[in-house]
Each structure stands twice: as C-alpha cells, then as structure tokens.
Design a protein around this motif. Structure first.
Motif, short mmCIF file in Angstrom:
data_model
loop_
_atom_site.label_atom_id
_atom_site.label_comp_id
_atom_site.label_asym_id
_atom_site.label_seq_id
_atom_site.Cartn_x
_atom_site.Cartn_y
_atom_site.Cartn_z
N ASP A 218 2.11 3.31 5.43
CA ASP A 218 0.75 3.93 5.25
C ASP A 218 0.19 4.25 6.60
OD1 ASP A 218 0.07 1.41 5.96
OD2 ASP A 218 -0.86 0.82 4.25
N GLY A 219 0.80 3.98 7.67
CA GLY A 219 0.25 4.18 9.00
C GLY A 219 -0.55 2.90 9.58
N SER A 220 -0.40 1.78 8.79
CA SER A 220 -1.14 0.76 9.64
C SER A 220 0.02 0.07 10.27
CB SER A 220 -1.73 -0.16 8.37
OG SER A 220 -0.58 -0.54 7.53
N VAL A 221 -0.62 -0.97 11.09
CA VAL A 221 0.55 -1.96 12.20
C VAL A 221 0.24 -3.30 11.75
CG1 VAL A 221 0.85 -2.20 14.58
CG2 VAL A 221 0.34 0.29 13.86
N VAL A 222 1.32 -3.92 11.97
CA VAL A 222 1.46 -5.38 11.97
C VAL A 222 1.99 -5.99 13.20
CG1 VAL A 222 2.53 -7.36 10.80
CG2 VAL A 222 1.80 -5.37 9.41
N THR A 223 1.32 -6.81 13.82
CA THR A 223 1.66 -7.42 14.92
C THR A 223 2.18 -8.88 15.03
OG1 THR A 223 -0.26 -7.70 15.64
CG2 THR A 223 0.66 -5.53 16.47
N TRP A 224 3.03 -9.28 15.89
CA TRP A 224 3.41 -10.80 15.99
C TRP A 224 4.07 -10.82 17.40
CZ3 TRP A 224 5.98 -7.26 13.38
CH2 TRP A 224 7.59 -7.32 13.56
N GLY A 225 4.06 -12.34 17.87
CA GLY A 225 4.75 -12.48 19.18
C GLY A 225 3.85 -13.75 19.82
N LEU A 226 3.83 -13.51 21.10
CA LEU A 226 3.22 -14.46 21.98
C LEU A 226 1.78 -13.84 22.15
CD1 LEU A 226 3.47 -17.04 23.90
CD2 LEU A 226 4.26 -15.63 25.79
N ALA A 227 0.79 -14.62 22.27
CA ALA A 227 -0.59 -14.44 22.72
C ALA A 227 -0.76 -13.79 24.18
CB ALA A 227 -1.31 -15.52 22.73
N ASP A 228 -1.38 -12.69 24.21
CA ASP A 228 -1.67 -12.16 25.54
C ASP A 228 -0.59 -11.07 25.64
OD1 ASP A 228 -4.15 -13.36 25.98
OD2 ASP A 228 -2.83 -14.87 27.04
N ALA A 235 -8.60 -7.39 16.76
CA ALA A 235 -9.65 -6.73 17.26
C ALA A 235 -9.83 -5.12 16.95
CB ALA A 235 -9.97 -7.09 18.86
N VAL A 236 -8.66 -4.65 16.58
CA VAL A 236 -8.58 -3.11 16.53
C VAL A 236 -7.91 -2.59 15.27
CG1 VAL A 236 -8.66 -2.73 19.11
CG2 VAL A 236 -6.54 -2.83 17.67
N GLN A 237 -7.80 -3.63 14.30
CA GLN A 237 -7.01 -3.53 13.21
C GLN A 237 -7.66 -2.35 12.62
OE1 GLN A 237 -3.88 -3.62 11.24
NE2 GLN A 237 -4.17 -5.05 12.77
N GLU A 238 -8.84 -2.32 12.33
CA GLU A 238 -9.60 -1.29 11.34
C GLU A 238 -9.38 -0.04 11.90
OE1 GLU A 238 -11.13 -1.61 8.69
OE2 GLU A 238 -10.44 -3.86 8.69
N GLN A 239 -8.98 0.15 13.31
CA GLN A 239 -8.78 1.32 14.02
C GLN A 239 -7.29 1.94 13.71
OE1 GLN A 239 -10.43 1.73 18.10
NE2 GLN A 239 -11.31 -0.43 17.51
N LEU A 240 -6.38 0.88 13.65
CA LEU A 240 -5.25 1.39 13.41
C LEU A 240 -4.75 2.01 11.96
CD1 LEU A 240 -3.79 -1.92 15.25
CD2 LEU A 240 -3.53 0.51 15.93
N ARG A 241 -5.17 3.03 11.95
CA ARG A 241 -4.89 3.86 10.63
C ARG A 241 -4.16 5.32 11.14
NH1 ARG A 241 -5.53 -0.32 9.18
NH2 ARG A 241 -7.24 -1.11 7.72
N ASP A 242 -3.35 5.74 10.29
CA ASP A 242 -2.41 6.87 10.39
C ASP A 242 -1.89 6.85 11.96
OD1 ASP A 242 -1.61 9.52 9.86
OD2 ASP A 242 -3.28 10.41 10.70
#
Length: 487
Positions: A218-228, A235-242
């Motif tokens: 659906d063009g969204s993004v999922v992230t994981w791993g080490l902080a920094d 903080a930008v999840q709402e912008q991560l569309r398409d």
C-alpha cells in the motif's frame, strides 16, 4: 547396460549422450557438457523441467533411452563479504553449486553446509556472512553466526523465499506471501518481532548499517533495527505514503514518494534530517548516498544535497554547476555527478575525491564513474580512464595510463581499481596489497567477462567460467585452494 538420452541447450543445440545405468547423473551431466562443448557447468533438467540430483544413479533418476533432457547453463556469479578486517567470496557456479574462499570465519569456509548448497538461485552477503536461496525456496546460511551465518532459529520459516536483503550484521527474507523472516544480530535488524504483525505484503527492503526499512504493497513503510540508524520512523510515519523507493546511508533513510517529494529519518548527521532542503525536494527522480549524506537528482537535472557537510551533504560551492545531471556516484565521503555534456562535477571531502580540479580538463565525454573508498575513476568515450582522489585508494592511475585504452568497465575494491579492456585483459592500479597489483596472475587474465571485489581483493570470471583472484589473501585474493572446484 547403457542408455542413450537426448540433451538440449536452450539455444537449440543438441547431442545424443550414452551413459551406463549405474553411472551417476553427475557423470551424465559432465558427458553432456563435453558433447555440447559447454565451457562452464550447467544444471541437468528432466523432460518435465525438474532438476536431476547429481548424486543419484541414472537408474535411480528413472532415466530411460530416448529421454529428452535440458542442460541449463548459467554464467558464474560472484558475491563478496566486505568489511574492514577481512573478507570472503562465494561463487555460484552454473550447476547451482557454490564454492567459497577467503576468511573462513566470515564465510570463506562453507564445508558445514556444502551438501545443502544445491540448486542455488542467488546469494546475498552481510558484512560477515552469506545467505543462499535454493530452487525450492528454502535458504542456507554460513559465516559468522552472530551476524547472520546461523539461521537455525528460523529455518522452519524460511520457505518460498523470494528475496533477501542484508544489513551490516543481519538478513531479512521476503516470502512468497509477502511476510518476512529476519535473523542475525538483533542490533542490526535481525529481530523484527516488535513489528512482525505489520510486515505483510512486503514489496521491497532497504538496509542501513544497522536497520531495515520495508515498503508494503500500500506504499507505507515499516522499520526496525538499532536506534539512531533509522529503526524508528514514527516521527514521519504519517508522511510515508505512496513510497516508491528508499535509499540508505550509514544511519539514515530517504524515501521518494509518488509525487516526487522526499521523506527522511534516522541519524540527522547521516542525512536523517532533510528539513533544511525540504522546499527544494520536489520532482525527485533518484537519490544517491555517501557514507553520511544524500544527493537527489531532480527532474530538471539539478541536485539537492543534505546530511554530513564533510561527506557531501553541502554542495553549495558547486551548486551553479549542478545542471543537467544524468547520474551520480559516491565514494565514502564525496560525490561525482556526470552531466549531459559528459563533464563531471565533484564535491565533498577532498581526500575522498571531492575535488577534481587537477583532472578537470580531462573529464570530457565521461560515460560512467566508479568509486573506491576514497577515489573515483571515470571511463571516457574513447575508452580512456581518468582517476582522482587519494592515491592510496586508486586516485592516481598515471603508472597504468599507457595500458588504459579501450576500457569497457571498471570495478573497485576499497583501495584499488580493476579495468576490463576490449580484448578481455585487465589493468589494475591503487594499493598493491589490496588488488592494485595483478602481476602475479596477469597471464591468466584473458577473456575476462566480469569482475567482483571484496574490501581488499578482486575475482575475475573468464569466458570459460573459471575464476582468477588477486589482492589480499585475507580478503579472498588467493583462491588456489579451491581452483579445482572452480572449473
């Protein structure tokens, strides 16, 4: 008792091959390869397209006279583990088997999984380990256990694997149903349990040093791993569309959206904060990354940069020159942009090739640019080469200039360059210990088709499928122990 089978190549060439019924299928494959005059190994397929097991006898494989088989020959492929300490190579041969060499600790020794490495389709590498996808969709791993070499904890989940991506010390596999399996160092993204429920319909994966970013259907993004390192995109999840594509620096990500805008997150010093450039980031076509900065090419051919100023994040000095840019290449801390007129503009750390003033008059009609860690090499339209940057990393090619004619392609280790000429020979320059000196194998470097590099060594694939290596032995520069297997 013997039988006679008909073996075809995909080109249509065919040969009748006679073999004893108690002989192995591997013996039949070798006879077919010889009869069809095929220089490199291939996979032997049944009339129904199934891979035949070389360990079985002809009788066990249920082959009979008149059967029509296919010898599927692929070019040898090379993959390298690259880190600053030592390295290893893995060669995927035409028959789907794998040969490894280099530092045993980092994947140079695959003996523990050798029997499993059959019908391999592709290989991926982290900085310390390898992962292979087999024809049945399963995966086999080896190398440094903590950094992805041991996948035993998730082995039952590794089914119908479609693609694998690697961070510094972990792997992420996309399965046929769009779900994902991860393993390796937890701090490198090897543990995705916190976001597992979100990892559905995964289309693409990108990795920074210690984190992953997955683009969903659906063009969204999922992230994981080490902080920094880009693991937290809240903080930008709402912008991560398409989201269309993602690029990564060492510790940050940059996503191009469908409308040509860009969203960034991760370590601000690595390019995770693009707020100062947001107004300019419109109609972005592609993004390139150095170690700690990004450079975006806009639809009008201009360039916008952000991130670590000393790593190319500040291009203000050359801003007026960055017009009609077609492509960008990056070293560790500098960028080189090729313009439509064949000229080149550079910026970033001078010690990494960010200043090209010494060779600027020679940089005309540039076709492509390759980068080592701290230098660049440009191929010109007439087949010549111009290099600049740190001499110890290949920035000075003066000693090889007389030989650098009719260059077709250039490959780089971290410290040296290797150029393939039109006649199939190879010219090298840069750090002698790390691949810049190929004199030991120069007579063998004939009919070279392609070259792969580790941190400090090179491996060349010849026209007959054999492999020639040079450079630091600890980085895979010495393959003599496995040369018989590489034939």
């Amino acid at each position: 008792m013997s039988i006679c089978v008909d073996v075809h190549l995909l080109s249509g060439k065919r040969a009748a091959v006679e073999v004893e019924t108690d002989a192995s299928v591997e013996s039949l494959r070798r006879r077919a390869q010889s009869a069809l005059v095929v220089p490199s190994r291939g996979r032997l397929l049944s009339s129904s397209g199934e891979l035949l097991d070389g360990a079985q006898t002809v009788t066990e494989a249920k082959l009979t006279s008149g059967d029509v088989l296919t010898l599927h020959v692929n070019q040898v492929q090379l993959k390298a583990v690259r880190n600053g300490h030592s390295a290893a190579f893995a060669a995927l041969l035409g028959d789907g088997s794998v040969v490894t060499w280099g530092d045993a600790y980092f994947g140079g020794d695959s003996s523990a999984v050798r029997d499993q490495l059959r019908d391999v389709q592709q290989i991926q590498a982290s900085s310390h380990a390898f992962a292979a996808i087999l024809g049945d969709g399963s995966a086999v791993t080896w190398g440094y256990a903590r950094f992805g070499g041991d996948s035993s904890a998730v082995q039952d989940q590794l089914r119908d694997v479609q693609q694998i991506q690697a961070s510094f010390g972990a792997f992420a596999a996309v399965l046929g149903d769009g779900s994902m399996v991860t393993w390796g160092g937890a701090i490198s993204g090897g543990d995705s349990s916190a976001v597992q429920d979100q990892l559905r319909d995964v289309q693409q994966i990108q990795a920074s040093d210690q984190a992953f970013a997955a683009i969903l259907g659906d063009g969204s993004v999922v992230t994981w791993g080490l902080a920094d390192f880009g693991d937290d995109s809240s903080a930008v999840q709402e912008q991560l569309r398409d989201v269309q594509q993602i690029q990564a620096s060492s510790g940050a990500f940059a996503a191009i959206l469908g409308d040509g805008s860009v969203v960034t997150w991760g370590d601000a010093d690595d390019g995770g904060d693009s707020s100062a450039a947001q107004e300019q980031l419109r109609d972005v076509q592609q993004i390139q990354a150095s170690r700690r900065a990004f450079a975006a090419i806009l639809i009008d051919g201009s360039v916008v940069t952000w991130g670590g100023a000393n790593h190319g994040g500040d291009s203000s000095v050359v801003r007026d020159q960055l017009r009609d840019v077609q492509q960008i290449q990056a070293s560790y801390a500098a960028f080189a942009a090729i313009r439509s007129d064949g000229s080149v503009v550079t910026w970033g750390d001078a010690c990494c090739g960010g200043h090209s003033s010494v060779v600027q008059d020679q940089l005309q009609d540039v076709q492509q640019v390759q980068a080592s860690r701290r230098a660049f090499a440009a191929i010109l339209g007439d087949g010549g080469v111009v290099s600049w940057g740190d001499a110890g990393h290949g920035g000075d090619s003066s000693a090889a200039q007389e030989q650098l004619h009719d260059v077709q392609q250039v490959q780089a280790s971290s410290y040296a360059f290797a150029a393939i000429l039109g006649d199939g020979s190879v010219v090298t320059w840069g750090s002698a210990n790390y691949g810049g000196d190929s004199r030991r194998v120069q007579d063998q470097l004939r009919d070279v088709q392609q070259i792969q590099a580790s941190h400090g060594a090179f491996a060349a694939i010849l026209g007959d499928g054999s492999v020639v290596t040079w450079g630091d032995a600890d980085h895979g520069g010495d393959s003599r122990a496995v040369q018989e297997q590489l034939k």
